[in-house]
Design a protein around this motif. Structure first.
Motif, mmCIF file in Angstrom:
data_model
loop_
_atom_site.group_PDB
_atom_site.id
_atom_site.type_symbol
_atom_site.label_atom_id
_atom_site.label_comp_id
_atom_site.label_asym_id
_atom_site.label_seq_id
_atom_site.Cartn_x
_atom_site.Cartn_y
_atom_site.Cartn_z
ATOM 1 N N HIS A 1 0.834 -1.213 0.000
ATOM 2 C CA HIS A 1 0.000 0.000 0.000
ATOM 3 C C HIS A 1 0.872 1.268 0.000
ATOM 4 O O HIS A 1 0.742 2.129 -0.867
ATOM 5 C CB HIS A 1 -0.903 -0.025 1.242
ATOM 6 N N TRP A 2 1.787 1.333 0.965
ATOM 7 C CA TRP A 2 2.536 2.573 1.209
ATOM 8 C C TRP A 2 3.747 2.709 0.285
ATOM 9 O O TRP A 2 3.983 3.764 -0.300
ATOM 10 C CB TRP A 2 2.997 2.581 2.678
ATOM 11 N N GLY A 3 4.489 1.615 0.165
ATOM 12 C CA GLY A 3 5.745 1.691 -0.594
ATOM 13 C C GLY A 3 5.545 1.545 -2.088
ATOM 14 O O GLY A 3 6.060 2.335 -2.880
ATOM 15 N N LEU A 4 4.786 0.522 -2.491
ATOM 16 C CA LEU A 4 4.654 0.260 -3.929
ATOM 17 C C LEU A 4 3.571 1.120 -4.569
ATOM 18 O O LEU A 4 3.829 1.828 -5.554
ATOM 19 C CB LEU A 4 4.378 -1.231 -4.167
ATOM 20 N N PRO B 1 -3.778 11.765 -0.081
ATOM 21 C CA PRO B 1 -4.285 12.064 1.277
ATOM 22 C C PRO B 1 -5.206 10.965 1.822
ATOM 23 O O PRO B 1 -5.069 10.548 2.980
ATOM 24 C CB PRO B 1 -5.027 13.393 1.094
ATOM 25 N N ALA B 2 -6.125 10.482 1.000
ATOM 26 C CA ALA B 2 -7.057 9.439 1.481
ATOM 27 C C ALA B 2 -6.317 8.128 1.744
ATOM 28 O O ALA B 2 -6.645 7.395 2.685
ATOM 29 C CB ALA B 2 -8.163 9.212 0.460
ATOM 30 N N MET B 3 -5.305 7.842 0.932
ATOM 31 C CA MET B 3 -4.538 6.608 1.149
ATOM 32 C C MET B 3 -3.666 6.725 2.385
ATOM 33 O O MET B 3 -3.434 5.751 3.094
ATOM 34 C CB MET B 3 -3.689 6.295 -0.089
ATOM 35 N N GLN B 4 -3.196 7.950 2.649
ATOM 36 C CA GLN B 4 -2.384 8.159 3.844
ATOM 37 C C GLN B 4 -3.204 7.881 5.110
ATOM 38 O O GLN B 4 -2.684 7.430 6.112
ATOM 39 C CB GLN B 4 -1.882 9.609 3.864
ATOM 40 N N ARG B 5 -4.506 8.151 5.014
ATOM 41 C CA ARG B 5 -5.401 7.868 6.157
ATOM 42 C C ARG B 5 -5.884 6.407 6.149
ATOM 43 O O ARG B 5 -6.652 6.008 7.010
ATOM 44 C CB ARG B 5 -6.635 8.792 6.086
ATOM 45 N N PHE B 6 -5.504 5.651 5.130
ATOM 46 C CA PHE B 6 -5.981 4.281 4.938
ATOM 47 C C PHE B 6 -7.492 4.236 4.709
ATOM 48 O O PHE B 6 -8.134 3.212 4.936
ATOM 49 C CB PHE B 6 -5.575 3.358 6.115
#
Ligand SMILES: Cc1cc2nc3c(=O)[nH]c(=O)nc-3n(C[C@H](O)[C@H](O)[C@H](O)COP(=O)(O)OP(=O)(O)OC[C@H]3O[C@@H](n4cnc5c(N)ncnc54)[C@H](O)[C@@H]3O)c2cc1C
Length: 446
Positions: free
Chosen positions: A154-157, A176-181
């Motif tokens: 999720h975060w790295g790739l 931003p939305a992915m950073q909040r999961f």
């Protein structure tokens, strides 16, 4: 045989010797009711044995104090991640592993953890700096390599690709939305017919038609895909034959995701087989920064460095669990930790963990110094840590005897999970060949 008054007073003396209150006596007498005098003798011998230390040393997989190189604030972040993994993930890990399911219930709290630790704005793949980012990955994998892998994909790739190769609009839409999961990401490079050779032979194609891209082909292994909102899909542009990348959203017509079943490693991670059948992707979803495979390789150097740290975490966790077991498991009247051959195995495990940690530390220091990590330095760490991780979990699994293959005792999970880390993000052989090319000047891939 019923215990006599004489054996009661013997037991009473014994309790004083091992510093237990006499109130334990009735319970102990009850439990010993069906035990033979010989067995009681063996038990007394084991409890009073001089080989049993009065104080068992704390279990510590950081023998050379690598945490000492961090500031107090950074150590607090490391501790926060460790506490979360120990308290929230560890109790669930075996159960979800056995069922092959992903613990969705953890996503909100895991998202908060990452927000509080990694969550600097704007997103950066190594937001905590190379060393602490690596140590954070180590801490995750120390408890559960599946949760590390979920995070890594999720975060790295996925987010890493959007950040490195995306337009400003794509970054604003997704990061931003992915950073909040709130949204979950996936990444798909490998194909059923092409794994190590993706640089040369990618079969999935992309062609432009009426202002959109049409993708056709298949992907294999894509991590998180069955639960993801967006997937970074790589395909070969039919006009120039160069590799391009696309953000494919869940539910896009022609994008078929099927959970990959039957894994014996990282069972919690949801991998997928993907079919792309005239999958229509808006032109705005192409990542403009990917114009050839070289771009992908640049990103893989960063994520491979993280995998080397995660391998270190797997070995560290296996060592700590094995030592704990060895302290408690009694054979021949003594804890198995008292046997020379067991100590030899434990020390070999610790030496491996320490070598992996110190190598990764230096790799991250060079990364911080240069502002980037070279392919060969990341690959060498993955090669070395992969080999040592496998050796370490294998020793641990052996030292647990039969319990080494039971999920209940945890080391079995580390043993199985190590196999996936060994192969993903470039196999042992591919990473060896990357270093081999760097030191000889000769590419030996084909
Ligand atoms: C749990 C898991 C999660 C994964 N997640 C993802 C993901 O999220 N996204 C994604 O795109 N991929 C993912 N992968 C795929 C992974 O990156 C590939 O498995 C890996 O790149 C190897 O490809 P392959 O399995 O097709 O093996 P192959 O390429 O078929 O290799 C088989 C063997 O041949 C060796 N070999 C191949 N070529 C050479 C050569 N020239 N010289 C010497 N030896 C050679 C390899 O080293 C290996 O030992 C994942 C894999 C696993 C197991």
């Amino acid at each position: 045989m019923a215990p006599t008054n004489q054996s009661h007073s013997g037991l009473s003396r014994l309790l004083q010797q091992v510093r237990l209150p006499n109130s334990w006596l009735p319970e102990m007498v009850r439990s010993l009711g069906g035990v033979s005098p010989q067995e009681i003798g063996l038990l007394l011998k084991s409890i009073t044995s001089k080989r049993r230390p009065k104080v068992v040393p704390p279990i510590n997989g950081d023998f050379y104090d690598i945490a000492d190189t961090l500031s107090a604030e950074e150590q607090a972040i490391q501790q926060q991640i460790r506490t979360y993994m120990e308290q929230r993930v560890r109790p669930l890990a075996a159960e979800y592993w056995e069922r092959g399911e992903f613990p969705h219930e953890l996503v909100p709290s895991f998202g908060r953890l990452i927000g509080e630790t990694f969550g600097r704005q704007p997103y950066a793949i190594d937001a905590l700096g190379p060393t602490l980012t690596g140590i954070a990955c180590m801490e995750m994998a120390r408890v559960d390599a599946s949760i590390y892998t979920f995070f890594g994909v999720h975060w790295g790739l996925c987010m890493g690709s959007i950040s490195m190769f995306g337009s400003d609009a794509q970054k604003a839409q997704w990061l931003p939305a992915m950073q909040r999961f709130d949204l979950i990401g996936s990444w798909a490079l490998t194909e059923p017919n092409i794994g190590s050779a993706t640089a040369a032979g990618m079969e999935t194609t992309a062609r432009q038609e009426n202002g959109q891209w049409i993708l056709n082909g298949a992907k294999k292994w894509s991590g998180n895909a069955p639960i993801a909102d967006v997937n970074v899909i790589f395909a070969r542009d039919v006009t120039n034959h160069k590799v391009a990348a696309f953000l494919v959203e869940r539910g896009t017509p022609g994008y078929h995701v099927e959970k990959l079943e039957g894994k014996i490693s990282l069972r919690v991670v949801q991998n997928a087989d993907i079919r792309l059948e005239n999958c229509k992707v808006p032109a705005a979803n192409r990542l403009p920064g990917v114009t050839s495979f070289r771009d992908v390789a640049r990103q893989l150097a960063v994520t491979r460095a993280a995998v080397a740290w995660a391998m270190t975490g797997v070995a560290m966790g296996a060592y700590e669990r094995t030592l704990d077991y060895a302290n408690q498991r009694i054979q021949f009247g003594r804890p198995i930790a008292a046997f020379q051959m067991v100590q030899n195995g434990l020390v070999q495990m610790l030496a491996n963990v320490t070598a992996m940690q110190t190598m990764c530390m230096r790799m991250s220091q060079l990364y911080a110094r240069d502002g980037k990590i070279s392919h060969e330095r990341a690959s060498l760490a993955k090669v070395f840590c992969g080999e040592k991780m496998r050796e370490t979990v294998s020793i641990g699994r052996g030292l647990l005897g039969g319990n080494g293959i039971l999920l209940e005792h945890e080391v079995a999970r580390y043993f199985a999970d190590a196999e996936a880390l060994y192969s993903y993000e470039g196999t042992h052989e591919m990473n060896t060949l990357i270093v081999g090319r760097a030191i000889t000047g000769i590419g030996a891939f084909i």
